[in-house]
Enzyme design. Structure first.
Site, PDB file in Angstrom:
ATOM      1  N   GLU A   5       0.851  -1.189   0.000  1.00  0.00           N
ATOM      2  CA  GLU A   5       0.000   0.000   0.000  1.00  0.00           C
ATOM      3  C   GLU A   5       0.891   1.244   0.000  1.00  0.00           C
ATOM      4  OE1 GLU A   5      -2.963   0.100   3.105  1.00  0.00           O
ATOM      5  OE2 GLU A   5      -3.672   2.084   2.509  1.00  0.00           O
ATOM      6  N   ASN A  28      -6.719   1.546   2.692  1.00  0.00           N
ATOM      7  CA  ASN A  28      -7.454   2.796   2.886  1.00  0.00           C
ATOM      8  C   ASN A  28      -7.014   3.865   1.881  1.00  0.00           C
ATOM      9  OD1 ASN A  28      -8.693   1.555   5.059  1.00  0.00           O
ATOM     10  ND2 ASN A  28      -7.347   2.472   6.589  1.00  0.00           N
ATOM     11  N   ASN A  81     -12.110  -0.843  -1.056  1.00  0.00           N
ATOM     12  CA  ASN A  81     -11.445  -1.365   0.141  1.00  0.00           C
ATOM     13  C   ASN A  81     -12.262  -1.035   1.386  1.00  0.00           C
ATOM     14  OD1 ASN A  81      -8.982  -2.366   1.697  1.00  0.00           O
ATOM     15  ND2 ASN A  81      -9.225  -0.303   2.541  1.00  0.00           N
ATOM     16  N   GLU A  82     -12.528  -2.039   2.207  1.00  0.00           N
ATOM     17  CA  GLU A  82     -13.150  -1.863   3.533  1.00  0.00           C
ATOM     18  C   GLU A  82     -14.247  -0.804   3.509  1.00  0.00           C
ATOM     19  OE1 GLU A  82     -10.158  -1.420   6.627  1.00  0.00           O
ATOM     20  OE2 GLU A  82      -9.589  -3.517   6.412  1.00  0.00           O
ATOM     21  N   TYR A 133      -6.916  -8.651  11.663  1.00  0.00           N
ATOM     22  CA  TYR A 133      -5.635  -8.369  12.329  1.00  0.00           C
ATOM     23  C   TYR A 133      -5.760  -8.808  13.782  1.00  0.00           C
ATOM     24  CZ  TYR A 133      -4.486  -5.497   8.264  1.00  0.00           C
ATOM     25  OH  TYR A 133      -4.214  -5.068   6.983  1.00  0.00           O
ATOM     26  N   GLU A 179      -6.403  -9.186   3.547  1.00  0.00           N
ATOM     27  CA  GLU A 179      -5.568  -8.532   4.571  1.00  0.00           C
ATOM     28  C   GLU A 179      -5.621  -9.410   5.809  1.00  0.00           C
ATOM     29  OE1 GLU A 179      -5.994  -4.331   5.451  1.00  0.00           O
ATOM     30  OE2 GLU A 179      -6.574  -3.915   3.374  1.00  0.00           O
ATOM     31  N   GLN A 227       1.423  -6.168   5.689  1.00  0.00           N
ATOM     32  CA  GLN A 227       1.802  -5.838   4.338  1.00  0.00           C
ATOM     33  C   GLN A 227       3.173  -6.439   4.056  1.00  0.00           C
ATOM     34  OE1 GLN A 227       1.048  -1.662   3.533  1.00  0.00           O
ATOM     35  NE2 GLN A 227      -1.042  -1.787   4.276  1.00  0.00           N
TER      36      GLN A 227
END
Ligand code: AHR
Length: 504
Positions: free
Chosen positions: A27, A72, A172-173, A244, A292, A351
């Site tokens: 990212e 993000n 994304n999200e 996460y 992710e 990442q």
């Protein structure tokens, strides 16, 4: 010493080991791109400014697909800022990370990096501040051979051959209130369906990923997937999961059980997706892109890591330094991802460099492996052939969050044509070694070829710039195969992750 029994048979095959399980994520965030993969002045940099030492480590890590450019970040990104002559590219505010984006690296450079390092590029489009039109533009620029405005611009910019990107993330999200352009499930389901339908008019063979939930703890978890898929089911191929995990208050036992949440997450998403299929009378199965996943000290970032003043370029952000316990958890999450590869058909360790990453760098200086590098690299290297799901008979411990947590988790892979297998095991006991008997009936294996283990007297030991090799894989775990009974006996140290490679 406690005993456990694990049994695998070729008949319990889940499906093939998918290379995409070993994907990662780059990212435009902190020093992942600038000062991570890209540092023009570095002694190892190539003609594009890509660090050679990082490329070598990435190859050793064994990653497959790379999701890019966010995250993000993508929800405010104008992809066309990153093409053409670098000196003409605009500088922009990146709202997601309160940073300044110079656009020195963009799609064409990153695609070159992927080709050079042998990765498949998985591209995310912006459905936060943008929509269908811009997604079609970037698709035409990236994949159309030539003879149109966007594809000719790519050729003019120096890339004659199309990039041939197969997997695309539709935003994304979008379930997260922190996301620029955050939408309700209904709004996102509609724009994802429209974007996907239009992209498939260009190329029906594209593989498209709709945003699922940002964690299993989101208040909309489950309902989000159902609503989005009710709208986008016919046009998308995957739904994403993001997760996460972190240690809180030194509680190793809860942390070591993190993969139980990942299993629960996968179960619930499969249930939601298959209910939508059933209601439509469809045999199509939406697969999971777990794009992710990692260990991340998110509480620390929320409390004191965020940038609130100024707009720095490539600041040090999310530079978590991982421990032995983190590596064991990463190894155990990989066991889950492999074991569920019937439905998890793509995954990305988030990442790759500097930002919650297995690889760290210093400007003008060295690059090194974090503890979490090792279980990932070993699993990627040894997992070949078919995935075998085990039956496990082990003790458990009581945990406030997860209930009864099995002390042992495991998965195996078996490559019949090469006559090789690998067993991956985790011992979640923080104090006791575990003698595990692993039954491998019918696989015809004759010997142990290799043992790789992560364990240490100090579960919080770390690799740092000063001590980059403090934690390395160890071969000191006793593992013996009795070919007559097809039984592998392995003694797992407390709080450990171990891989045993076997051959005929
Ligand atoms: O990986 C860091 C961030 O975590 C990503 O930008 C976002 O998608 C997630 O919340």
């Amino acid at each position: 010493m406690t005993d456990a029994r694990v049994a695998f048979t070729a008949a319990a095959a889940v499906g093939p080991v998918r290379r995409r399980t070993f994907g990662s994520f780059v990212e435009h965030l902190g020093r992942c791109v600038y000062g991570g993969i890209h540092e023009p002045g570095h002694p190892t940099a190539d003609e594009d400014g890509f660090r050679g030492d990082v490329m070598d480590l990435v190859r050793e890590l064994g990653t497959s697909t790379i999701r890019y450019p966010g995250g993000n970040f993508v929800s405010g990104y104008k992809w066309e800022d990153g093409i053409g002559p670098v000196e003409d590219r605009p500088t922009r505010l990146d709202l997601a990370w309160h940073s300044t984006e110079t656009n020195e690296v963009g799609l064409d450079e990153f695609a070159r990096w992927c080709r050079r390092t042998g990765h498949e590029l998985m591209l995310a489009v912006n459905l936060g501040t943008r929509g269908v039109a811009e997604a079609l533009d970037v698709l035409e620029y990236a994949n159309h051979p030539g003879g149109t405005a966007w594809s000719d611009l790519r050729i003019q910019n120096g890339t004659a051959e199309p990039h041939g990107i197969r997997m695309w993330c539709l935003g994304n999200e979008m379930d997260g209130p922190w996301q620029v352009g955050h939408r309700s499930a209904e709004e996102y389901g509609s724009i994802a369906a429209q974007t996907a339908a239009a992209m498939k008019m260009v190329d029906p063979s594209l593989e498209l990923v709709a945003c699922g939930s940002s964690s299993s703890q989101m208040p909309t978890f489950g309902a989000w997937e159902r609503t989005v898929l009710e709208k986008a089911f016919d046009h998308v191929d995957y739904v994403s999961c993001h997760a996460y995990y972190q240690i809180r208050g030194g509680d190793l036992e809860t942390f070591l059980a993190s993969s139980l949440d990942m299993d629960y997450f996968i179960d619930e998403v499969v249930k939601a997706a298959d209910e939508v299929a059933l209601a439509r009378g469809s045999e199509k199965r939406i697969q999971i892109s777990f794009d992710e996943w990692n260990v991340w000290l998110l509480d620390e970032y929320e409390a004191e890591g965020k940038i609130e003043d100024g707009w720095p370029v490539a600041p040090r952000l999310l530079e978590d330094v991982y421990t032995v316990a983190d590596a064991v958890v990463v190894g155990s999450l990989l066991i889950t991802l492999l074991r569920r590869s019937d439905r998890v058909q793509s995954a990305s360790l988030a990442q790759l460099v500097n930002v919650i990453a297995p690889i760290m760098t210093e400007p003008g200086g060295p690059a090194w492996r974090q503890t979490t590098f090792h279980p990932f690299a070993t699993t990627s290297r040894l997992a070949q052939g078919e995935v075998l799901r085990p039956s496990i008979d082990a003790g458990s411990y009581a945990n406030e969050r997860f209930g009864d947590v099995p002390l042992v988790d495991a998965v195996a892979t078996y490559d019949a044509s090469a006559g090789r297998a690998a067993v991956f095991l985790v011992n979640r006991s923080v104090s006791e070694p575990m003698r595990v008997e692993v039954a491998l009936d019918g696989l015809g294996l004759a010997r142990v070829a290799e043992v790789v283990s992560i364990h240490d007297e100090d579960p919080f030991a770390q690799n740092t710039r000063e001590q980059p090799e403090r934690v390395t894989p160890r071969g000191d775990v006793p593992a013996e195969l009795d070919p007559a009974s097809a039984t592998l006996t392995v003694t797992l140290p407390p709080l450990s992750w171990t891989a045993v490679a076997l051959e005929r």
